[in-house]
Scaffold this motif. Structure first.
Motif, PDB file in Angstrom:
ATOM      1  N   THR A 447       0.903  -1.277  -0.117  1.00  0.00           N
ATOM      2  CA  THR A 447      -0.040  -0.205  -0.175  1.00  0.00           C
ATOM      3  C   THR A 447       0.843   1.210  -0.126  1.00  0.00           C
ATOM      4  OG1 THR A 447      -0.175  -0.166   2.406  1.00  0.00           O
ATOM      5  CG2 THR A 447      -1.837  -1.045   0.980  1.00  0.00           C
ATOM      6  N   LYS A 448       2.336   1.142   0.685  1.00  0.00           N
ATOM      7  CA  LYS A 448       2.966   2.329   0.601  1.00  0.00           C
ATOM      8  C   LYS A 448       3.977   2.155  -0.592  1.00  0.00           C
ATOM      9  CE  LYS A 448       1.351   4.056   4.363  1.00  0.00           C
ATOM     10  NZ  LYS A 448       0.230   2.857   4.351  1.00  0.00           N
ATOM     11  N   LEU A 449       3.952   1.208  -1.535  1.00  0.00           N
ATOM     12  CA  LEU A 449       4.962   1.259  -2.482  1.00  0.00           C
ATOM     13  C   LEU A 449       4.257   1.868  -3.566  1.00  0.00           C
ATOM     14  CD1 LEU A 449       6.122  -2.358  -1.916  1.00  0.00           C
ATOM     15  CD2 LEU A 449       7.015  -0.207  -1.017  1.00  0.00           C
ATOM     16  N   LEU A 464       2.548   2.423 -10.382  1.00  0.00           N
ATOM     17  CA  LEU A 464       3.401   1.287  -9.872  1.00  0.00           C
ATOM     18  C   LEU A 464       4.407   1.471 -11.005  1.00  0.00           C
ATOM     19  CD1 LEU A 464       1.055  -1.841  -8.794  1.00  0.00           C
ATOM     20  CD2 LEU A 464       2.304   0.048  -7.231  1.00  0.00           C
ATOM     21  N   THR A 465       5.670   2.207 -10.769  1.00  0.00           N
ATOM     22  CA  THR A 465       6.553   2.292 -11.835  1.00  0.00           C
ATOM     23  C   THR A 465       7.323   0.923 -12.048  1.00  0.00           C
ATOM     24  OG1 THR A 465       8.275   2.926 -10.238  1.00  0.00           O
ATOM     25  CG2 THR A 465       7.026   4.666 -10.997  1.00  0.00           C
ATOM     26  N   LYS A 466       8.128   0.731 -12.891  1.00  0.00           N
ATOM     27  CA  LYS A 466       8.879  -0.554 -13.289  1.00  0.00           C
ATOM     28  C   LYS A 466       9.970  -0.755 -12.046  1.00  0.00           C
ATOM     29  CE  LYS A 466      11.789  -2.855 -16.754  1.00  0.00           C
ATOM     30  NZ  LYS A 466      12.443  -2.388 -18.046  1.00  0.00           N
ATOM     31  N   GLU A 467      10.220   0.095 -11.284  1.00  0.00           N
ATOM     32  CA  GLU A 467      11.135  -0.252 -10.276  1.00  0.00           C
ATOM     33  C   GLU A 467      10.304  -0.720  -9.171  1.00  0.00           C
ATOM     34  OE1 GLU A 467      11.081   2.861 -12.029  1.00  0.00           O
ATOM     35  OE2 GLU A 467      13.093   2.079 -13.178  1.00  0.00           O
ATOM     36  N   ILE A 468       9.248  -0.160  -8.968  1.00  0.00           N
ATOM     37  CA  ILE A 468       8.396  -0.640  -7.764  1.00  0.00           C
ATOM     38  C   ILE A 468       7.722  -1.779  -8.042  1.00  0.00           C
ATOM     39  CG2 ILE A 468       6.069  -0.007  -6.580  1.00  0.00           C
ATOM     40  CD1 ILE A 468       6.608   2.750  -7.022  1.00  0.00           C
ATOM     41  N   ILE A 472       8.212  -5.189  -5.652  1.00  0.00           N
ATOM     42  CA  ILE A 472       7.014  -6.193  -5.240  1.00  0.00           C
ATOM     43  C   ILE A 472       7.230  -7.549  -5.556  1.00  0.00           C
ATOM     44  CG2 ILE A 472       4.521  -6.726  -5.339  1.00  0.00           C
ATOM     45  CD1 ILE A 472       4.095  -3.734  -5.905  1.00  0.00           C
ATOM     46  N   MET A 473       7.888  -7.752  -7.063  1.00  0.00           N
ATOM     47  CA  MET A 473       8.081  -9.121  -7.130  1.00  0.00           C
ATOM     48  C   MET A 473       9.295  -9.583  -6.584  1.00  0.00           C
ATOM     49  SD  MET A 473       6.156 -10.147  -9.525  1.00  0.00           S
ATOM     50  CE  MET A 473       6.805 -11.589  -9.667  1.00  0.00           C
TER      51      MET A 473
END
Length: 685
Positions: A447-449, A464-468, A472-473
């Motif tokens: 939720t904070k990402l 959700l950027t590519k980095e985020i 998560i992954m």
């Protein structure tokens, strides 16, 4: 394509509605023209390059007397669709007479292949032609759509120096533009927040959790991807792209087939058009129109990968009625043989059918392949906890967890979607869990990402950027607990719901005054005999108080027998309602005495005076308790620890015991707010 160009195209198309339709259509009806015209212009732009080849092929086929021309014309167009009219859309922007424009425009529409005709039919676009002709706006609308400042072609527009002046639109970006237009139209019509579309960054994450854990297991072969609430087809498009990319990296030859179903005619038409633009007409045939719940277009097909974002909080009563009524549904997707129950029902309340889409996907899992099936589905928070033990929602959670299908749930940031700001969650399921995941469920709090958008897209204010997504992954694949990740055994989420009963305790109070007051009740009931019985009882027994109701009733029956009067249940109830009060100091009311061989002192059967008795239940004292499945000692120990110390006469009605499942992110990721130091507060004061 950058957000600026994307927003510019949406604004330009939206501007066509304001410029051309304002005085002819109410704002809520703009979509009836703009959406089909956007699709038509996109198809037209794709077909422009091969128009001459199609016309030449059409002429040759006509001269040869060949009637079945579709395959040849598709070959000529280089697409899975064609237009064999003598026109492209640019030819129709100016006509001296409106009626000639109408005739030519209809000829142009009639020139599309049958698969495009179905799309136009779902839009009901032909119904708008007369309105636009009468208002003299058809030519203006066409002119706006072919304006050189709007490029809806997959090819870029170059300037005189060969530099890109307007970028081309790939199929997914075109789909996103469709979705943004529909979102804006929905807002104009104040349509439900649940009717939303899935932004690309969320779909990219869903594709990651579906494919990345099994990327090394992808082999040469055929894979089927499915979305039972496919909207404009964006999830299927990204699934296709991602699986193809992973296969290419490992030099695997894969054949990917996309399947979907959509109930909204406009979004179905757009999805169908999107599949046509991919160049494979057969893929478009795999997109079905209608309700997945009551008219499953893929009832006999199993899939390798399934992604879906079903509608939230939307009634499915119409579907329930079509399935025979909520209480009589027998569809094997929603009623299964499970835990010795041949009719284990996973049917939620009719006000929200989102979990039925999850049950639908589970029913389409492959169980005979090495890879099995993987599912990613977006839900709002209600799917985590709605429904009591034994109810449909809880039963579905139980079914997927006890079957060890639920792999992970990812909590997304709020305001991730265009039309709603509510909390959303990605459910990840697999019937081929890795060994370290078996018997466990991973919860990820993302939720904070998030990264803020420079400009909101409806309710969507973050992405959700590519980095985020990579972060998560990493949390997902590492499968280790940290501040964002908790891992639990399956039974952590389960509980027994028990019903705790207490005996009814009645005290009987008698007096001349009360018996006299009872006369009126007896008259009203047209039964004066019952009053006389009470008079005789009080005179002969001379007791003002009975702490044992059964003793009182026996005395009454004795009086009635001596006076040769019947004593039916109706009379007993009349007397009991008037003369008794509940009293915790009174004796327990015995409902019946059982045969002595039934000496099981469970479930409300107790030993008393060397007899097995069953007590009447005080429903006002009835209570329920939720006992975690992992409680040490189970139900029996919980009952001893938590109930009997406070109610020594209680028992469990085992016939009412149910197993339930719920998942509370708040409980597992709760972080208490740190209170201020007393010295700081004192200093402020």
């Amino acid at each position: 394509m950058n957000n600026g160009t994307y927003n510019q195209i949406v604004s330009l198309i939206w501007g066509i509605a304001d410029d051309c339709l304002r005085d002819v259509y109410v704002r809520g009806k703009y979509r009836d023209v703009i959406l089909p015209m956007t699709v038509i212009r996109r198809l037209d732009a794709v077909l422009e390059e091969t128009k001459d080849e199609v016309l030449q092929m059409k002429k040759s086929l006509d001269e040869a007397g060949i009637l079945n021309q579709s395959d040849a014309l598709c070959n000529a167009s280089g697409q899975s669709f064609y237009n064999n009219s003598p026109f492209v859309l640019k030819d129709l922007k100016s006509r001296a007479k409106n009626q000639q424009l109408k005739v030519d425009f209809i000829v142009y529409l009639d020139g599309f292949s049958p698969n495009v005709q179905e799309i136009l039919e779902k839009f009901k676009f032909r119904n708008q032609i007369d309105t636009m002709i009468e208002a003299d706006i058809l030519g203006a609308v066409i002119e706006k759509f072919v304006d050189p400042t709007i490029n809806l072609s997959p090819n870029p527009v170059l300037d005189d120096q060969g530099q890109v002046r307007l970028p081309g639109l790939d199929n997914h970006t075109m789909g996103v533009i469709f979705e943004e237009l529909i979102r804006k139209f929905n807002e104009e019509n104040n349509e439900e927040a649940g009717e939303h579309f899935t932004p690309r960054d969320v779909v990219e994450l869903m594709a990651d959790v579906i494919f990345m854990p099994v990327k090394d297991k992808i082999k040469d072969g055929t894979y089927l991807c499915y979305d039972g609430a496919c909207g404009t087809g964006g999830m299927l498009t990204i699934a296709d792209e991602r699986l193809s990319e992973l296969a290419n990296r490992s030099n695997k030859q894969v054949s990917i087939h996309l399947y979907g179903q959509e109930i909204n005619p406009e979004t179905y038409a757009i999805s169908k058009a999107d599949m046509l633009l991919k160049g494979d007409g057969k893929e478009a045939d795999n997109i079905y129109y209608g309700s997945t719940l009551s008219n499953d277009g893929n009832a006999t097909v199993e899939f390798d990968f399934m992604l879906s974002n079903p509608p939230y909080g939307k009634s499915w009563k119409t579907d329930a009625d079509r399935l025979g009524g909520k209480d009589d549904i027998t569809d094997p997707r929603f009623v299964v043989n499970f835990k010795d129950d041949p009719e284990f029902k996973m049917i939620p309340r009719v006000s929200d059918g989102q979990m039925l889409f999850l049950a639908n996907n589970i029913a389409k899992m492959k169980h005979s392949t090495e890879l099995g099936s993987r599912i990613a589905e977006v839900h709002n928070g209600s799917s985590l906890f709605t429904g009591d033990a034994g109810q449909g929602e809880s039963n579905l959670r139980r079914y997927m967890i006890e079957s060890d299908y639920l792999e992970a749930i990812i909590a997304l940031p709020e305001n991730m979607f265009y039309n709603t700001g509510i909390a959303t969650y990605i459910w990840v399921l697999s019937n081929r869990k890795a060994d370290n995941r078996k018997g466990k469920v991973q919860l990820i709090d993302a939720t904070k990402l998030k990264s803020p958008l420079r400009r909101n897209l409806g309710n969507k204010n973050c992405e959700l950027t590519k980095e985020i997504r990579k972060q998560i992954m990493e949390i997902y694949l590492k499968f280790e607990e940290n501040e964002h990740c908790k891992i639990f055994d399956n039974n952590e989420f389960g509980y027994w719901k028990i019903t705790v009963e207490r005996p009814l305790r009645l005290k009987v109070k008698l007096s001349n005054e009360r018996i006299e007051s009872f006369r009126a009740i007896a008259k009203e009931a047209k039964d004066t005999v019952v009053h006389n019985l009470m008079v005789d009882l009080y005179r002969k027994k001379n007791k003002d108080i009975y702490n044992n109701y059964n003793e009182f009733e026996e005395d009454l029956k004795e009086i009635a027998k001596k006076e040769n009067e019947k004593f039916p249940a109706k009379r007993i109830k009349l007397i009991r309602d008037f003369f008794t009060t509940k009293d915790e100091e009174a004796d327990k009311v015995i409902k019946k005495v059982l045969k002595k061989e039934k000496e099981d002192a469970l479930n409300g059967k107790f030993k008393e005076r060397n007899e097995i008795v069953e007590y009447e239940i005080d429903t006002d004292l009835r209570d329920t308790e939720q006992i975690p499945l992992n409680y040490n000692g189970g139900i029996e120990q919980f009952f001893k620890d938590e109930v009997l110390p406070y109610a020594s006469d209680a028992w469990i009605d085992e016939s009412r015991t149910q197993v339930g499942y719920e998942i509370s992110f708040t409980k597992y990721f709760y972080k208490p707010v740190e209170l201020r130091n007393i010295d700081e507060i004192f200093a402020d004061i």
